[in-house]
Scaffold this motif. Structure first.
Motif, PDB file in Angstrom:
ATOM      1  N   ALA A  34       0.828  -1.207   0.000  1.00  0.00           N
ATOM      2  CA  ALA A  34       0.000   0.000   0.000  1.00  0.00           C
ATOM      3  C   ALA A  34       0.863   1.257   0.000  1.00  0.00           C
ATOM      4  N   LEU A  35       1.966   1.235   0.726  1.00  0.00           N
ATOM      5  CA  LEU A  35       2.876   2.387   0.747  1.00  0.00           C
ATOM      6  C   LEU A  35       3.524   2.582  -0.622  1.00  0.00           C
TER       7      LEU A  35
ATOM      8  N   VAL B 221      -2.545   3.052   6.940  1.00  0.00           N
ATOM      9  CA  VAL B 221      -1.136   3.435   7.066  1.00  0.00           C
ATOM     10  C   VAL B 221      -0.697   4.245   5.849  1.00  0.00           C
ATOM     11  N   ALA B 222      -1.080   3.789   4.666  1.00  0.00           N
ATOM     12  CA  ALA B 222      -0.681   4.497   3.448  1.00  0.00           C
ATOM     13  C   ALA B 222      -1.249   5.910   3.415  1.00  0.00           C
ATOM     14  N   GLU B 223      -2.470   6.054   3.886  1.00  0.00           N
ATOM     15  CA  GLU B 223      -3.100   7.377   3.906  1.00  0.00           C
ATOM     16  C   GLU B 223      -2.387   8.324   4.864  1.00  0.00           C
ATOM     17  N   ASN B 224      -1.781   7.768   5.908  1.00  0.00           N
ATOM     18  CA  ASN B 224      -1.108   8.576   6.931  1.00  0.00           C
ATOM     19  C   ASN B 224       0.402   8.338   6.927  1.00  0.00           C
TER      20      ASN B 224
ATOM     21  N   LEU C 296      -1.947   6.222  16.221  1.00  0.00           N
ATOM     22  CA  LEU C 296      -3.025   6.029  15.250  1.00  0.00           C
ATOM     23  C   LEU C 296      -3.442   4.564  15.188  1.00  0.00           C
ATOM     24  N   LEU C 297      -2.463   3.637  15.091  1.00  0.00           N
ATOM     25  CA  LEU C 297      -2.803   2.224  14.962  1.00  0.00           C
ATOM     26  C   LEU C 297      -3.311   1.637  16.276  1.00  0.00           C
ATOM     27  N   GLU C 298      -2.851   2.160  17.390  1.00  0.00           N
ATOM     28  CA  GLU C 298      -3.382   1.679  18.666  1.00  0.00           C
ATOM     29  C   GLU C 298      -4.839   2.095  18.818  1.00  0.00           C
ATOM     30  N   ALA C 299      -5.165   3.311  18.394  1.00  0.00           N
ATOM     31  CA  ALA C 299      -6.560   3.760  18.435  1.00  0.00           C
ATOM     32  C   ALA C 299      -7.406   2.953  17.447  1.00  0.00           C
ATOM     33  N   HIS C 300      -6.832   2.621  16.294  1.00  0.00           N
ATOM     34  CA  HIS C 300      -7.539   1.785  15.318  1.00  0.00           C
ATOM     35  C   HIS C 300      -7.826   0.407  15.906  1.00  0.00           C
ATOM     36  N   ALA C 301      -6.859  -0.177  16.613  1.00  0.00           N
ATOM     37  CA  ALA C 301      -7.071  -1.475  17.254  1.00  0.00           C
ATOM     38  C   ALA C 301      -8.194  -1.399  18.282  1.00  0.00           C
ATOM     39  N   ARG C 302      -8.272  -0.305  19.011  1.00  0.00           N
ATOM     40  CA  ARG C 302      -9.356  -0.149  19.996  1.00  0.00           C
ATOM     41  C   ARG C 302     -10.709  -0.062  19.294  1.00  0.00           C
ATOM     42  N   ARG C 303     -10.762   0.618  18.151  1.00  0.00           N
ATOM     43  CA  ARG C 303     -12.029   0.699  17.412  1.00  0.00           C
ATOM     44  C   ARG C 303     -12.445  -0.673  16.896  1.00  0.00           C
TER      45      ARG C 303
END
Length: 408
Positions: free
Chosen positions: A27-28, A294-297, A308-315
């Motif tokens: 994706a990157l 990840v690619a977007e950010n 960001l990814l830790e918050a994504h995991a919580r969601r």
């Protein structure tokens, strides 16, 4: 005085070349080919020894384009499920990708400087990775995608499987996958056979168990695959094998797990971040979603990417709570030999509901529909299961593999 040559510094270093890590690297590359990306894998090939399968409806927006470079087997005619009291064919488009083709496509699509296989990482930090031999890779952002860490922060059961790729002596005449054949002896678990017709004379046959312990008896499972193939008339020579032991998470404390495995400033992805379907151990749509995020950010500093990814995991954990509850009832309310009845009833429901279930996007109406009607388990046992606890998902000297099969 001679100055030391400065070490090259990458934009993003991805540790772990499995499904999650490989898709992030791809994706990157697609988002910005000028990025200096490292994909560091301990083994000699990317993707391990796996096969990932999915429904077309599983993929988030942009997912089909991300997976386009991979050579896949696809069945537009849909798939079948077989239970003792119910048989059904569904017309969802089904696809499958082998780790051999995963590795080949990534080596073709990524820059030569990106892939570093046979490199085992000793330590990670926010500034890079140090290999066991002392070699150092520096990076602005580090993403750890090395797989699930067994932890007693979670509870549940296990999905244990053995798969065999074989070439049949004669055309097998199977025209679509059999995602679940539960018309077999259950062996104190929810057991089913999963079969993919890869070519006119090639099959992938997998024996899968939802069981209370992580034990995998290779000899016993291989013999059972032999008997199953003989019973349906498939004779042939094995081409390859795979095995797996995957967690089926029914509850736990994600925040505690994150504290236990977190390295300050290092992002986590894939099964290591608990970004997966808790009931099916299914990772592909989640890995695609994470890779696109990840690619977007991609320009974020490492600490912000980690947050960001830790918050994504919580969601993801929050939106998959319903499936953990179902898993609790599967293991706690049903006798092992009768667990198949839960899926037998589930596969009588509307096809769009089934598709959303596997994608981890069940609607409130879906959840009501799944729970409504005559339950396939005793109500009192279901209540007791929901109020109780399952054993912790910790293991001794056993490898947990990042999700292989798509469904089941």
């Amino acid at each position: 005085m001679t100055r030391a040559t400065p070490r090259p510094r990458a934009d993003i270093a991805i540790i772990g070349g499995g499904l999650a890590g490989g898709l992030i690297a791809l994706a990157l590359r697609r988002a910005d080919p000028s990025l200096a990306v490292l994909l560091i894998e301990a083994e000699e090939t990317l993707g391990g020894n796996h096969r990932w399968s999915w429904f077309e409806s599983d993929l988030p927006e942009g997912g089909e384009a991300l997976l386009a470079p991979f050579r896949k087997t696809q069945w537009p005619v849909g798939y079948a499920v077989l239970f003792p009291q119910h048989t059904r064919t569904l017309d969802s488009v089904y696809s499958s990708l082998s780790s051999v083709d995963f590795d080949a496509a990534l080596r073709r699509e990524l820059a030569q400087s990106t892939i570093h296989t046979g490199r085992r990482v000793a330590t990670l930090d926010a500034g890079g990775a140090t290999l066991e031999g002392g070699e150092r890779y520096d990076a602005r952002c580090v993403i750890d995608a090395r797989g699930f860490v067994p932890s007693d922060a979670f509870e549940g059961g296990w999905q244990v499987f053995m798969g065999r790729h074989l070439r049949t002596q004669a055309p097998h005449e199977l025209d679509r996958p059999i995602v679940m054949d539960a018309r077999v002896k259950q062996h104190d678990a929810f057991r089913f056979l999963y079969t993919l017709p890869l070519a006119a004379d090639e099959l992938f046959v997998e024996d899968t168990y939802y069981q209370d312990t992580p034990e995998l008896d290779r000899t016993a499972l291989s013999a059972r695959i032999d008997r199953y193939c003989a019973a349906v008339g498939w004779q042939g020579d094995p081409l390859a094998f795979e095995t797996g032991v995957l967690p089926v998470v029914t509850g736990g404390d994600l925040a505690r797990y994150q504290r236990e495995v977190r390295v300050d400033g290092v992002a986590m992805a894939g099964a290591r971040a608990m970004i997966a379907h808790p009931l099916t151990s299914y990772t592909l749509p989640f890995a695609v979603e994470t890779a696109l995020l990840v690619a977007e950010n991609r320009d974020l500093p490492g600490e912000q990417m980690a947050a960001l990814l830790e918050a994504h995991a919580r969601r993801v954990w929050k939106r998959t709570g319903f499936y953990r509850m179902l898993g609790k009832m599967l293991f706690g309310a049903a006798e092992p030999a009768r667990r198949y009845r839960i899926f037998q009833r589930f596969y009588r429901l509307p096809q769009p509901l089934i598709e959303r279930f596997y994608a981890g996007r069940s609607t409130p109406g879906d959840k009501i529909r799944i729970l409504a009607g005559k339950p396939p388990v005793p109500v009192t046992r279901a209540v007791q299961a929901l109020a109780g606890h399952r054993p912790p998902l910790s293991m001794n000297a056993q490898t947990i593999e990042e999700g292989s099969q798509g469904h089941g």
